[in-house]
Design an enzyme around this catalytic site. Structure first.
Site, PDB file in Angstrom:
ATOM      1  N   SER A  54     -27.999 -33.375  34.651  1.00 23.53           N
ATOM      2  CA  SER A  54     -28.855 -32.341  35.201  1.00 23.53           C
ATOM      3  C   SER A  54     -29.320 -32.816  36.570  1.00 23.53           C
ATOM      4  O   SER A  54     -28.506 -33.151  37.425  1.00 23.53           O
ATOM      5  CB  SER A  54     -30.030 -32.067  34.253  1.00 23.53           C
ATOM      6  OG  SER A  54     -30.881 -31.062  34.757  1.00 23.53           O
TER       7      SER A  54
ATOM      8  N   THR B 299     -11.546 -34.174  33.579  1.00 21.53           N
ATOM      9  CA  THR B 299     -11.160 -32.823  33.970  1.00 21.53           C
ATOM     10  C   THR B 299     -11.709 -32.530  35.359  1.00 21.53           C
ATOM     11  O   THR B 299     -12.780 -32.996  35.742  1.00 21.53           O
ATOM     12  CB  THR B 299     -11.677 -31.758  32.990  1.00 21.53           C
ATOM     13  OG1 THR B 299     -13.091 -31.605  33.120  1.00 21.53           O
ATOM     14  CG2 THR B 299     -11.336 -32.132  31.553  1.00 21.53           C
TER      15      THR B 299
ATOM     16  N   TYR C  43     -30.264 -22.809  41.932  1.00 22.48           N
ATOM     17  CA  TYR C  43     -29.864 -24.111  41.384  1.00 22.48           C
ATOM     18  C   TYR C  43     -30.856 -24.539  40.304  1.00 22.48           C
ATOM     19  O   TYR C  43     -30.469 -24.949  39.204  1.00 22.48           O
ATOM     20  CB  TYR C  43     -29.810 -25.134  42.512  1.00 22.48           C
ATOM     21  CG  TYR C  43     -29.527 -26.550  42.075  1.00 22.48           C
ATOM     22  CD1 TYR C  43     -28.249 -26.955  41.697  1.00 22.48           C
ATOM     23  CD2 TYR C  43     -30.546 -27.504  42.062  1.00 22.48           C
ATOM     24  CE1 TYR C  43     -27.989 -28.260  41.316  1.00 22.48           C
ATOM     25  CE2 TYR C  43     -30.294 -28.810  41.680  1.00 22.48           C
ATOM     26  CZ  TYR C  43     -29.018 -29.192  41.310  1.00 22.48           C
ATOM     27  OH  TYR C  43     -28.765 -30.489  40.929  1.00 22.48           O
TER      28      TYR C  43
ATOM     29  N   ASN D 157     -20.719 -32.695  33.558  1.00 23.06           N
ATOM     30  CA  ASN D 157     -21.128 -33.092  34.902  1.00 23.06           C
ATOM     31  C   ASN D 157     -20.812 -32.057  35.973  1.00 23.06           C
ATOM     32  O   ASN D 157     -21.465 -32.022  37.015  1.00 23.06           O
ATOM     33  CB  ASN D 157     -20.454 -34.429  35.248  1.00 23.06           C
ATOM     34  CG  ASN D 157     -20.603 -34.792  36.704  1.00 23.06           C
ATOM     35  OD1 ASN D 157     -21.688 -35.111  37.176  1.00 23.06           O
ATOM     36  ND2 ASN D 157     -19.482 -34.746  37.439  1.00 23.06           N
TER      37      ASN D 157
ATOM     38  N   THR E 124     -23.914 -38.411  47.253  1.00 19.56           N
ATOM     39  CA  THR E 124     -22.731 -38.052  46.479  1.00 19.56           C
ATOM     40  C   THR E 124     -21.957 -36.909  47.134  1.00 19.56           C
ATOM     41  O   THR E 124     -21.234 -36.183  46.455  1.00 19.56           O
ATOM     42  CB  THR E 124     -23.138 -37.616  45.061  1.00 19.56           C
ATOM     43  OG1 THR E 124     -24.052 -36.502  45.182  1.00 19.56           O
ATOM     44  CG2 THR E 124     -23.806 -38.735  44.298  1.00 19.56           C
TER      45      THR E 124
ATOM     46  N   ASP F  46     -11.478 -25.423  35.414  1.00 16.73           N
ATOM     47  CA  ASP F  46     -12.608 -24.777  36.067  1.00 16.73           C
ATOM     48  C   ASP F  46     -13.543 -24.357  34.944  1.00 16.73           C
ATOM     49  O   ASP F  46     -13.180 -23.515  34.112  1.00 16.73           O
ATOM     50  CB  ASP F  46     -12.134 -23.566  36.872  1.00 16.73           C
ATOM     51  CG  ASP F  46     -13.264 -22.849  37.608  1.00 16.73           C
ATOM     52  OD1 ASP F  46     -14.433 -23.017  37.214  1.00 16.73           O
ATOM     53  OD2 ASP F  46     -12.969 -22.105  38.567  1.00 16.73           O
TER      54      ASP F  46
ATOM     55  N   LYS G  65     -30.515 -25.476  36.197  1.00 15.55           N
ATOM     56  CA  LYS G  65     -30.862 -26.787  35.659  1.00 15.55           C
ATOM     57  C   LYS G  65     -31.999 -26.698  34.646  1.00 15.55           C
ATOM     58  O   LYS G  65     -31.961 -27.349  33.596  1.00 15.55           O
ATOM     59  CB  LYS G  65     -31.224 -27.750  36.793  1.00 15.55           C
ATOM     60  CG  LYS G  65     -30.028 -28.120  37.677  1.00 15.55           C
ATOM     61  CD  LYS G  65     -28.894 -28.755  36.885  1.00 15.55           C
ATOM     62  CE  LYS G  65     -27.771 -29.250  37.759  1.00 15.55           C
ATOM     63  NZ  LYS G  65     -26.650 -29.847  36.996  1.00 15.55           N
TER      64      LYS G  65
END
Length: 276
Positions: free
Chosen positions: A134, A32, A148, A83, A183, A56, A152
């Site tokens: 995470s 997705t 952030y 993810n 990434t 989303d 987490k």
């Protein structure tokens, strides 16, 4: 033996790398992402081995619909990978209310929604594995990443509790905690306009390090993804998976520091119970 995976956030980064690796070894993947055309090249190469859906994760109803459709179309799903996420980068005072809401809606509520949506299906099929991506930021904290970290740390607490709730149904969790890796990390940061008052503070120093490239990304995302995949073969499932030399060192330092603080306050803790 081939497996079937459900993965969110597959357009880039860890999600894309994992999708490619799994398809290449012959597994089926329900991928997705917000823009499904980002996987057109893989769809052309792997055909029915790859199932895709636009999603989303901030849309909780859409999460349930996508999960229900994936299980209906593919039958058993062995591993669910939550993810989808991004990083809001700014001092706690700098970020806007709207940015805070979107950060929490994506990283925390979105991850919770995915997990809640898959649990009935995993129970019905007799078990399964959930891998939550995470971050080392689920156990440590850097200035300028406060929101952030809030998400987490939050999702890790949620999973620690839910893992105990669903263990009797054969459902196991692993929390993957990668450190900084190449990434698209810097390009994915969302930042408010900086406040000059923070320039010469820890928050400003981290901001300068990220913008200059001095914030070193030591992790190999391909190796990290392979470690995540390999973890799903381990039984029992590892509760946490620290990925990276700096990650191991940083988390270890933080845990030892918190333990030392706790031990130093032992007498205070013991003094606050009801008298016998």
């Amino acid at each position: 033996m081939t497996k079937t995976w459900f993965i969110t956030g597959t357009s880039s980064g860890f999600g894309r790398i994992m999708t490619e690796k799994l398809l290449n070894r012959g597994d089926r993947v329900a991928a997705t992402l917000r823009k499904v055309e980002a996987l057109d090249d893989l769809k052309a190469q792997y055909g029915h081995q790859l199932w895709t859906a636009s999603l989303d994760v901030t849309d909780t109803q859409a999460v349930h619909q996508a999960v229900d459709r994936a299980f209906a179309d593919l039958g058993r799903i062995d591993v669910v990978v939550s993810n989808a996420a991004y990083a809001l980068f700014g001092a706690g005072e700098e970020v806007t209310d709207e940015q805070i809401r979107h950060q929490i809606a994506t990283n925390l509520i979105g991850s919770i929604a995915v997990i809640r949506a898959v649990l009935p299906h995993l129970r019905a099929q007799g078990g399964g594995r959930i891998l939550q991506v995470s971050s080392e930021g689920g156990q440590i904290a850097y200035p300028n990443f406060s929101l952030y970290h809030a998400t987490k740390w939050g999702i890790e607490g949620f999973i620690e509790a839910v893992a105990q709730e669903v263990a009797p149904f054969g459902i196991e969790f692993t929390i993957a905690e990668p450190g900084p890796a190449s990434t698209g990390f810097r390009g994915g940061l969302v930042s408010p306009p900086p406040m000059a008052v923070y320039d010469d503070t820890p928050a400003g120093h981290v901001r300068a390090a990220v913008s200059s490239g001095a914030f070193v990304l030591t992790g190999d995302p391909v190796k990290m993804v392979q470690a995540m995949i390999d973890s799903t073969e381990r039984s029992p499932a590892p509760q946490r998976l620290a990925l990276g030399v700096s990650t191991y060192a940083s988390i270890r330092k933080a845990l030892l520091s918190r333990l030392a603080v706790l031990e130093a306050q032992k007498d205070i803790a013991f003094s606050t119970d009801v008298d016998a």
